[in-house]
Enzyme design. Sequence first.
Site: not given
Ligand code: DX5
Ligand code: ZN
Length: 237
Positions: A177, A199-200, A37, A179, A144-146, A139, A35, A39
Amino acid sequence: MRSDVRIAPSILSSDFARLAEEVARVEAAGADLLHVDVMDGHFVPNLTIGPPIVEALRKVTGLPLDVHLMMTNPDCFIQEFAEAGANYLTVHVEACPHLHRTVQSIKERGVKAGVTLNPATSLSTVEEIIGDADLLLIMSVNPGFGGQQFIPFVLQKIERARQLIDRTGSHAVLEVDGGVKVDNAAKVIQAGADILVAGSAIFCSDDYRATITALRQAGHSALATEEAARPHVGRPR
Ligand code: DX5
Ligand code: ZN
């Protein structure tokens, strides 16, 4: 009936200075897609990567590149991302006034077309396009952020998205996608997801393989529970 759980590590939380190595590690650890991202600093309050990085990723992995475009005017970049080697290009309905045209434009380039919704955007905005989409991304954080927390009310939306896909006979896969962690993966799959983006959860763990396996197993156990609860009228068990 769903039988598969696919895991898509989001490289947003990876170590960008060692990107090829990070990608090789998740690929070896059993990732199904990568995946990516994108931005733009306008649609979301963050800046990340563009077509040159997608092109570079294409050279170092055989995984399908699942490119999530968090940007205004994605139409201007579809050609570039397609040439860079994206397998899926997913656009936000909030950023596309002519969504049907955008989806067709992605598909005309031989790329699978995804549509996605922010948490507060109604599922009704994709009802007309679901038959054309290859992927529906729900979503579960504000993009915007992980590393953000999964927004609980989205679970119901995932259920309704599953119903929409099944009711209309759409071939779209359902991806979630934001959390997603080992401890909520079962609920997300139970609600109807086919693909978990994480992601995280993956890149901040010590053992990518163990985390990817745990995410998949949590999903499989949810599917097994669902299957066990199904009536088997007329079929030998
Ligand atoms: C958020 C991104 C996600 C993000 C997910 O804006 O689109 O893809 O990287 O990260 P986690 O899994 O840490 O929420
Ligand atoms: Zn994403």
